[in-house]
Design a protein around this motif. Structure first.
Motif, PDB file in Angstrom:
ATOM      1  N   GLU A 106       0.817  -1.220   0.000  1.00 46.67           N
ATOM      2  CA  GLU A 106       0.000   0.000   0.000  1.00 46.67           C
ATOM      3  C   GLU A 106       0.853   1.273   0.000  1.00 46.67           C
ATOM      4  O   GLU A 106       0.439   2.290  -0.550  1.00 46.67           O
ATOM      5  N   THR A 107       2.054   1.228   0.579  1.00 52.14           N
ATOM      6  CA  THR A 107       2.941   2.413   0.561  1.00 52.14           C
ATOM      7  C   THR A 107       4.111   2.231  -0.398  1.00 52.14           C
ATOM      8  O   THR A 107       4.841   3.183  -0.660  1.00 52.14           O
ATOM      9  N   ASN A 108       4.298   1.008  -0.881  1.00 53.65           N
ATOM     10  CA  ASN A 108       5.402   0.689  -1.783  1.00 53.65           C
ATOM     11  C   ASN A 108       6.761   0.867  -1.095  1.00 53.65           C
ATOM     12  O   ASN A 108       7.752   1.176  -1.734  1.00 53.65           O
ATOM     13  N   GLU A 109       6.760   0.680   0.249  1.00 50.28           N
ATOM     14  CA  GLU A 109       7.982   0.920   1.014  1.00 50.28           C
ATOM     15  C   GLU A 109       8.424  -0.276   1.854  1.00 50.28           C
ATOM     16  O   GLU A 109       9.222  -0.127   2.772  1.00 50.28           O
ATOM     17  N   GLY A 110       7.917  -1.461   1.546  1.00 50.54           N
ATOM     18  CA  GLY A 110       8.443  -2.662   2.185  1.00 50.54           C
ATOM     19  C   GLY A 110       9.743  -3.062   1.501  1.00 50.54           C
ATOM     20  O   GLY A 110      10.075  -2.569   0.413  1.00 50.54           O
ATOM     21  N   ARG A 111      10.492  -3.956   2.130  1.00 50.97           N
ATOM     22  CA  ARG A 111      11.770  -4.384   1.558  1.00 50.97           C
ATOM     23  C   ARG A 111      11.591  -4.956   0.155  1.00 50.97           C
ATOM     24  O   ARG A 111      12.374  -4.645  -0.753  1.00 50.97           O
ATOM     25  N   LYS A 112      10.556  -5.769  -0.020  1.00 45.78           N
ATOM     26  CA  LYS A 112      10.289  -6.381  -1.326  1.00 45.78           C
ATOM     27  C   LYS A 112      10.049  -5.294  -2.388  1.00 45.78           C
ATOM     28  O   LYS A 112      10.623  -5.337  -3.479  1.00 45.78           O
ATOM     29  N   GLU A 113       9.225  -4.320  -2.046  1.00 48.49           N
ATOM     30  CA  GLU A 113       8.900  -3.249  -2.995  1.00 48.49           C
ATOM     31  C   GLU A 113      10.101  -2.332  -3.220  1.00 48.49           C
ATOM     32  O   GLU A 113      10.350  -1.890  -4.351  1.00 48.49           O
ATOM     33  N   LEU A 114      10.842  -2.051  -2.164  1.00 51.18           N
ATOM     34  CA  LEU A 114      12.022  -1.191  -2.302  1.00 51.18           C
ATOM     35  C   LEU A 114      13.074  -1.837  -3.206  1.00 51.18           C
ATOM     36  O   LEU A 114      13.681  -1.163  -4.041  1.00 51.18           O
ATOM     37  N   ALA A 115      13.272  -3.139  -3.034  1.00 52.22           N
ATOM     38  CA  ALA A 115      14.236  -3.845  -3.880  1.00 52.22           C
ATOM     39  C   ALA A 115      13.812  -3.787  -5.349  1.00 52.22           C
ATOM     40  O   ALA A 115      14.637  -3.545  -6.241  1.00 52.22           O
ATOM     41  N   ALA A 116      12.524  -3.988  -5.602  1.00 51.04           N
ATOM     42  CA  ALA A 116      12.025  -3.935  -6.983  1.00 51.04           C
ATOM     43  C   ALA A 116      12.201  -2.533  -7.567  1.00 51.04           C
ATOM     44  O   ALA A 116      12.621  -2.381  -8.719  1.00 51.04           O
ATOM     45  N   ARG A 117      11.896  -1.511  -6.765  1.00 49.99           N
ATOM     46  CA  ARG A 117      12.057  -0.129  -7.236  1.00 49.99           C
ATOM     47  C   ARG A 117      13.526   0.198  -7.487  1.00 49.99           C
ATOM     48  O   ARG A 117      13.863   0.872  -8.470  1.00 49.99           O
ATOM     49  N   ALA A 118      14.408  -0.270  -6.612  1.00 53.14           N
ATOM     50  CA  ALA A 118      15.842  -0.010  -6.775  1.00 53.14           C
ATOM     51  C   ALA A 118      16.373  -0.693  -8.035  1.00 53.14           C
ATOM     52  O   ALA A 118      17.139  -0.098  -8.801  1.00 53.14           O
ATOM     53  N   LYS A 119      15.940  -1.932  -8.269  1.00 54.59           N
ATOM     54  CA  LYS A 119      16.377  -2.650  -9.468  1.00 54.59           C
ATOM     55  C   LYS A 119      15.857  -1.962 -10.734  1.00 54.59           C
ATOM     56  O   LYS A 119      16.565  -1.893 -11.744  1.00 54.59           O
ATOM     57  N   ALA A 120      14.644  -1.438 -10.681  1.00 60.08           N
ATOM     58  CA  ALA A 120      14.091  -0.711 -11.836  1.00 60.08           C
ATOM     59  C   ALA A 120      14.894   0.562 -12.095  1.00 60.08           C
ATOM     60  O   ALA A 120      15.190   0.897 -13.254  1.00 60.08           O
ATOM     61  N   ALA A 121      15.254   1.277 -11.029  1.00 61.41           N
ATOM     62  CA  ALA A 121      16.061   2.495 -11.184  1.00 61.41           C
ATOM     63  C   ALA A 121      17.442   2.150 -11.746  1.00 61.41           C
ATOM     64  O   ALA A 121      17.972   2.882 -12.593  1.00 61.41           O
ATOM     65  N   GLU A 122      18.018   1.030 -11.306  1.00 63.90           N
ATOM     66  CA  GLU A 122      19.311   0.597 -11.843  1.00 63.90           C
ATOM     67  C   GLU A 122      19.203   0.266 -13.331  1.00 63.90           C
ATOM     68  O   GLU A 122      20.098   0.602 -14.111  1.00 63.90           O
ATOM     69  N   ALA A 123      18.106  -0.375 -13.719  1.00 64.21           N
ATOM     70  CA  ALA A 123      17.910  -0.698 -15.135  1.00 64.21           C
ATOM     71  C   ALA A 123      17.786   0.574 -15.970  1.00 64.21           C
ATOM     72  O   ALA A 123      18.375   0.672 -17.055  1.00 64.21           O
ATOM     73  N   GLN A 124      17.040   1.552 -15.454  1.00 62.63           N
ATOM     74  CA  GLN A 124      16.910   2.830 -16.159  1.00 62.63           C
ATOM     75  C   GLN A 124      18.249   3.551 -16.224  1.00 62.63           C
ATOM     76  O   GLN A 124      18.585   4.174 -17.231  1.00 62.63           O
ATOM     77  N   ARG A 125      19.035   3.464 -15.144  1.00 55.09           N
ATOM     78  CA  ARG A 125      20.372   4.061 -15.123  1.00 55.09           C
ATOM     79  C   ARG A 125      21.246   3.439 -16.202  1.00 55.09           C
ATOM     80  O   ARG A 125      21.951   4.132 -16.937  1.00 55.09           O
ATOM     81  N   ASP A 126      21.199   2.107 -16.310  1.00 51.84           N
ATOM     82  CA  ASP A 126      22.023   1.404 -17.290  1.00 51.84           C
ATOM     83  C   ASP A 126      21.635   1.774 -18.720  1.00 51.84           C
ATOM     84  O   ASP A 126      22.500   1.926 -19.588  1.00 51.84           O
ATOM     85  N   ILE A 127      20.343   1.933 -18.963  1.00 48.72           N
ATOM     86  CA  ILE A 127      19.881   2.338 -20.297  1.00 48.72           C
ATOM     87  C   ILE A 127      20.358   3.755 -20.603  1.00 48.72           C
ATOM     88  O   ILE A 127      20.854   4.043 -21.698  1.00 48.72           O
ATOM     89  N   ALA A 128      20.235   4.656 -19.630  1.00 43.18           N
ATOM     90  CA  ALA A 128      20.688   6.038 -19.833  1.00 43.18           C
ATOM     91  C   ALA A 128      22.199   6.083 -20.057  1.00 43.18           C
ATOM     92  O   ALA A 128      22.682   6.856 -20.895  1.00 43.18           O
ATOM     93  N   ALA A 129      22.951   5.259 -19.341  1.00 35.55           N
ATOM     94  CA  ALA A 129      24.406   5.219 -19.524  1.00 35.55           C
ATOM     95  C   ALA A 129      24.759   4.701 -20.917  1.00 35.55           C
ATOM     96  O   ALA A 129      25.670   5.225 -21.574  1.00 35.55           O
ATOM     97  N   ALA A 130      24.029   3.683 -21.381  1.00 37.39           N
ATOM     98  CA  ALA A 130      24.260   3.160 -22.738  1.00 37.39           C
ATOM     99  C   ALA A 130      23.920   4.225 -23.773  1.00 37.39           C
ATOM    100  O   ALA A 130      24.639   4.394 -24.766  1.00 37.39           O
ATOM    101  N   ARG A 131      22.835   4.948 -23.528  1.00 37.26           N
ATOM    102  CA  ARG A 131      22.441   6.036 -24.427  1.00 37.26           C
ATOM    103  C   ARG A 131      23.551   7.096 -24.469  1.00 37.26           C
ATOM    104  O   ARG A 131      23.932   7.565 -25.537  1.00 37.26           O
ATOM    105  N   ASP A 132      24.071   7.465 -23.306  1.00 38.72           N
ATOM    106  CA  ASP A 132      25.131   8.472 -23.221  1.00 38.72           C
ATOM    107  C   ASP A 132      26.371   8.016 -23.990  1.00 38.72           C
ATOM    108  O   ASP A 132      26.972   8.802 -24.730  1.00 38.72           O
ATOM    109  N   ASP A 133      26.753   6.751 -23.831  1.00 32.86           N
ATOM    110  CA  ASP A 133      27.929   6.231 -24.544  1.00 32.86           C
ATOM    111  C   ASP A 133      27.761   6.360 -26.054  1.00 32.86           C
ATOM    112  O   ASP A 133      28.686   6.778 -26.761  1.00 32.86           O
ATOM    113  N   LYS A 134      26.588   6.020 -26.549  1.00 32.49           N
ATOM    114  CA  LYS A 134      26.357   6.097 -27.997  1.00 32.49           C
ATOM    115  C   LYS A 134      26.343   7.541 -28.479  1.00 32.49           C
ATOM    116  O   LYS A 134      26.876   7.859 -29.544  1.00 32.49           O
ATOM    117  N   PHE A 135      25.754   8.436 -27.699  1.00 27.04           N
ATOM    118  CA  PHE A 135      25.778   9.855 -28.072  1.00 27.04           C
ATOM    119  C   PHE A 135      27.213  10.382 -28.075  1.00 27.04           C
ATOM    120  O   PHE A 135      27.580  11.191 -28.933  1.00 27.04           O
TER     121      PHE A 135
END
Length: 186
Positions: A106-135
């Motif tokens: 309900e708050t998206n702040e349990g360990r399970k939800e936090l881990a999923a959110r952190a992994k999603a942010a890491e995936a977005q970071r990796d995509i942005a870094a790949a984008r930056d490298d190509k640019f």
């Protein structure tokens, strides 16, 4: 002898236009790279913050779980029924708290939800870094294309302008790849 400046030949005008277009493309590539770099940094910070929150929840959960276990040991030696009920109620409350720390949809702040959110942010970071490298590579190619095309005006060698144009097209292709398929190729 005339003091007037010679007008560029038609070929030089085309090469100058090519250089202008390459410079415009370079500006777009630099903007895209800067935006991707900023997004990568922002997503890295977000992921770090989420993992820190995850770690805090883990520490809190471990502390409450340990206190619960200690209270359960203490409960075994209590004979007074009122005290047993109070301890049992406290133990159940703490177990619910531990469960809430593990998962709190309900708050998206349990360990399970936090881990999923952190992994999603890491995936977005990796995509942005790949984008930056190509640019970055696209910008380098376009800069080289500008230099080679400029040399075509000075030397009059048309092959240099064609090479500059091909490098520019390669840079544009990498820009498109960075924008639409940042993890493709490399």
């Amino acid at each position: 002898m005339s003091d007037s400046v010679e007008t560029p030949q038609g070929g030089n005008k085309r090469v100058a236009l090519l250089i202008a277009l390459l410079a415009l493309t370079l500006a777009f590539s630099e903007i895209g790279g800067k935006n991707a770099e900023q997004e990568a940094v922002a997503k890295n910070i977000e992921a770090s913050n989420l993992w820190a929150f995850f770690q805090a929840k883990t520490i809190r959960g471990t502390t409450v779980r340990t206190a619960t276990e200690a209270l359960e040991v203490e409960l075994a030696g209590v004979t007074d029924e009122a005290a047993r009920q109070r301890l049992t109620k406290r133990i159940e409350s703490w177990k619910q708290t531990v469960a809430r720390y593990d998962s709190e949809p309900e708050t998206n702040e349990g360990r399970k939800e936090l881990a999923a959110r952190a992994k999603a942010a890491e995936a977005q970071r990796d995509i942005a870094a790949a984008r930056d490298d190509k640019f970055d590579i696209a910008s380098g190619l376009i800069q080289i294309a500008i230099v080679i095309s400029s040399a075509a005006i000075i030397t009059g060698v048309g092959l240099l302008a064609a090479t500059g144009g091909l490098l520019g097209l390669t840079g544009i292709a990498l820009m498109a790849l960075a924008q639409f398929a940042p993890t493709a190729l490399f």
